[in-house]
Design a protein around this motif. Structure first.
Motif, PDB file in Angstrom:
ATOM      1  N   ARG A  46       0.842  -1.191   0.000  1.00 59.18           N
ATOM      2  CA  ARG A  46       0.000   0.000   0.000  1.00 59.18           C
ATOM      3  C   ARG A  46       0.877   1.241   0.000  1.00 59.18           C
ATOM      4  O   ARG A  46       2.021   1.214   0.426  1.00 59.18           O
ATOM      5  CB  ARG A  46      -0.914   0.029   1.233  1.00 59.18           C
ATOM      6  CG  ARG A  46      -1.636  -1.243   1.487  1.00 59.18           C
ATOM      7  CD  ARG A  46      -3.076  -1.349   1.161  1.00 59.18           C
ATOM      8  NE  ARG A  46      -3.874  -0.198   1.443  1.00 59.18           N
ATOM      9  CZ  ARG A  46      -4.864   0.194   0.644  1.00 59.18           C
ATOM     10  NH1 ARG A  46      -5.124  -0.466  -0.453  1.00 59.18           N
ATOM     11  NH2 ARG A  46      -5.596   1.228   0.941  1.00 59.18           N
ATOM     12  N   ALA A  47       0.295   2.336  -0.494  1.00 55.61           N
ATOM     13  CA  ALA A  47       1.030   3.601  -0.530  1.00 55.61           C
ATOM     14  C   ALA A  47       0.041   4.758  -0.517  1.00 55.61           C
ATOM     15  O   ALA A  47      -1.156   4.582  -0.759  1.00 55.61           O
ATOM     16  CB  ALA A  47       1.910   3.671  -1.771  1.00 55.61           C
ATOM     17  N   CYS A  48       0.563   5.931  -0.240  1.00 60.44           N
ATOM     18  CA  CYS A  48      -0.226   7.159  -0.230  1.00 60.44           C
ATOM     19  C   CYS A  48       0.647   8.256  -0.822  1.00 60.44           C
ATOM     20  O   CYS A  48       1.842   8.338  -0.512  1.00 60.44           O
ATOM     21  CB  CYS A  48      -0.612   7.497   1.206  1.00 60.44           C
ATOM     22  SG  CYS A  48      -1.680   8.934   1.364  1.00 60.44           S
ATOM     23  N   CYS A  49       0.063   9.076  -1.665  1.00 69.28           N
ATOM     24  CA  CYS A  49       0.818  10.168  -2.281  1.00 69.28           C
ATOM     25  C   CYS A  49       0.235  11.500  -1.808  1.00 69.28           C
ATOM     26  O   CYS A  49      -0.982  11.716  -1.872  1.00 69.28           O
ATOM     27  CB  CYS A  49       0.748  10.065  -3.803  1.00 69.28           C
ATOM     28  SG  CYS A  49       1.685  11.365  -4.633  1.00 69.28           S
ATOM     29  N   TYR A  50       1.103  12.370  -1.341  1.00 68.67           N
ATOM     30  CA  TYR A  50       0.714  13.681  -0.837  1.00 68.67           C
ATOM     31  C   TYR A  50       1.182  14.775  -1.791  1.00 68.67           C
ATOM     32  O   TYR A  50       2.253  14.687  -2.379  1.00 68.67           O
ATOM     33  CB  TYR A  50       1.351  13.936   0.538  1.00 68.67           C
ATOM     34  CG  TYR A  50       0.894  12.984   1.597  1.00 68.67           C
ATOM     35  CD1 TYR A  50      -0.212  13.277   2.382  1.00 68.67           C
ATOM     36  CD2 TYR A  50       1.548  11.780   1.808  1.00 68.67           C
ATOM     37  CE1 TYR A  50      -0.640  12.395   3.363  1.00 68.67           C
ATOM     38  CE2 TYR A  50       1.127  10.891   2.781  1.00 68.67           C
ATOM     39  CZ  TYR A  50       0.028  11.203   3.559  1.00 68.67           C
ATOM     40  OH  TYR A  50      -0.398  10.324   4.525  1.00 68.67           O
ATOM     41  N   GLN A  51       0.359  15.814  -1.889  1.00 67.70           N
ATOM     42  CA  GLN A  51       0.744  17.011  -2.628  1.00 67.70           C
ATOM     43  C   GLN A  51       0.468  18.222  -1.752  1.00 67.70           C
ATOM     44  O   GLN A  51      -0.398  18.194  -0.883  1.00 67.70           O
ATOM     45  CB  GLN A  51      -0.015  17.127  -3.946  1.00 67.70           C
ATOM     46  CG  GLN A  51      -1.490  17.422  -3.785  1.00 67.70           C
ATOM     47  CD  GLN A  51      -2.198  17.545  -5.122  1.00 67.70           C
ATOM     48  OE1 GLN A  51      -1.589  17.450  -6.171  1.00 67.70           O
ATOM     49  NE2 GLN A  51      -3.493  17.753  -5.078  1.00 67.70           N
ATOM     50  N   ARG A  52       1.201  19.286  -1.992  1.00 71.41           N
ATOM     51  CA  ARG A  52       1.004  20.514  -1.224  1.00 71.41           C
ATOM     52  C   ARG A  52      -0.170  21.275  -1.801  1.00 71.41           C
ATOM     53  O   ARG A  52      -0.290  21.437  -3.019  1.00 71.41           O
ATOM     54  CB  ARG A  52       2.269  21.365  -1.265  1.00 71.41           C
ATOM     55  CG  ARG A  52       2.295  22.378  -0.168  1.00 71.41           C
ATOM     56  CD  ARG A  52       3.574  23.131  -0.057  1.00 71.41           C
ATOM     57  NE  ARG A  52       4.703  22.504  -0.693  1.00 71.41           N
ATOM     58  CZ  ARG A  52       5.945  22.892  -0.535  1.00 71.41           C
ATOM     59  NH1 ARG A  52       6.226  23.904   0.235  1.00 71.41           N
ATOM     60  NH2 ARG A  52       6.922  22.291  -1.145  1.00 71.41           N
ATOM     61  N   VAL A  64      -1.991  17.445   1.431  1.00 71.15           N
ATOM     62  CA  VAL A  64      -3.241  16.692   1.297  1.00 71.15           C
ATOM     63  C   VAL A  64      -2.968  15.430   0.481  1.00 71.15           C
ATOM     64  O   VAL A  64      -2.025  15.372  -0.316  1.00 71.15           O
ATOM     65  CB  VAL A  64      -4.354  17.530   0.629  1.00 71.15           C
ATOM     66  CG1 VAL A  64      -4.710  18.741   1.486  1.00 71.15           C
ATOM     67  CG2 VAL A  64      -3.957  17.960  -0.766  1.00 71.15           C
ATOM     68  N   VAL A  65      -3.834  14.442   0.671  1.00 72.15           N
ATOM     69  CA  VAL A  65      -3.701  13.185  -0.053  1.00 72.15           C
ATOM     70  C   VAL A  65      -4.133  13.393  -1.503  1.00 72.15           C
ATOM     71  O   VAL A  65      -5.243  13.842  -1.764  1.00 72.15           O
ATOM     72  CB  VAL A  65      -4.539  12.077   0.608  1.00 72.15           C
ATOM     73  CG1 VAL A  65      -4.526  10.811  -0.239  1.00 72.15           C
ATOM     74  CG2 VAL A  65      -4.035  11.797   2.015  1.00 72.15           C
TER      75      VAL A  65
END
Length: 108
Positions: A46-52, A64-65
């Motif tokens: 599993r993974a999660c990507c965040y952006q500003r 935020v995701v």
């Protein structure tokens, strides 16, 4: 005055290293103004990507995701973002506990 992307990435990687959280640059973007994506890989598929994100009402910046789920699906989403923005930085953080430090002061 805002930090350049390259300086922010360097400082972020240093903070992670001081907490013994492995991280590396997957894609180097524009050193001055490139946007940054942070992929958190929990090493369980599993993974999660965040952006500003920038709040126009308050002027606040926050992480935020962008996407989360199976790591392969997150990677597809990141690849699409790279197609839209060739100046994009991609940082991968590997931590079974899910630590990314993006909620710490100074990293917004």
């Amino acid at each position: 005055m805002r930090l350049t992307a390259e300086i922010w990435v360097s400082a972020y990687l240093t903070r992670l290293r001081l907490q013994d959280i492995p991280a590396f640059v997957v894609k180097r973007g524009d050193g001055t103004a490139g946007a940054v994506l942070v992929k958190l890989n929990t090493l369980d598929g599993r993974a999660c990507c965040y952006q500003r994100s920038f709040d126009l009402m308050t002027g606040a910046r926050q992480w935020v995701v962008l996407t989360e789920g199976d790591e392969a699906e997150v990677d597809v989403s990141i690849t699409k973002q790279q197609g839209f923005d060739p100046d994009l930085w991609v940082i991968e953080v590997e931590d079974r506990q899910g630590r990314h430090l993006l909620d710490e002061p100074g990293l917004e």
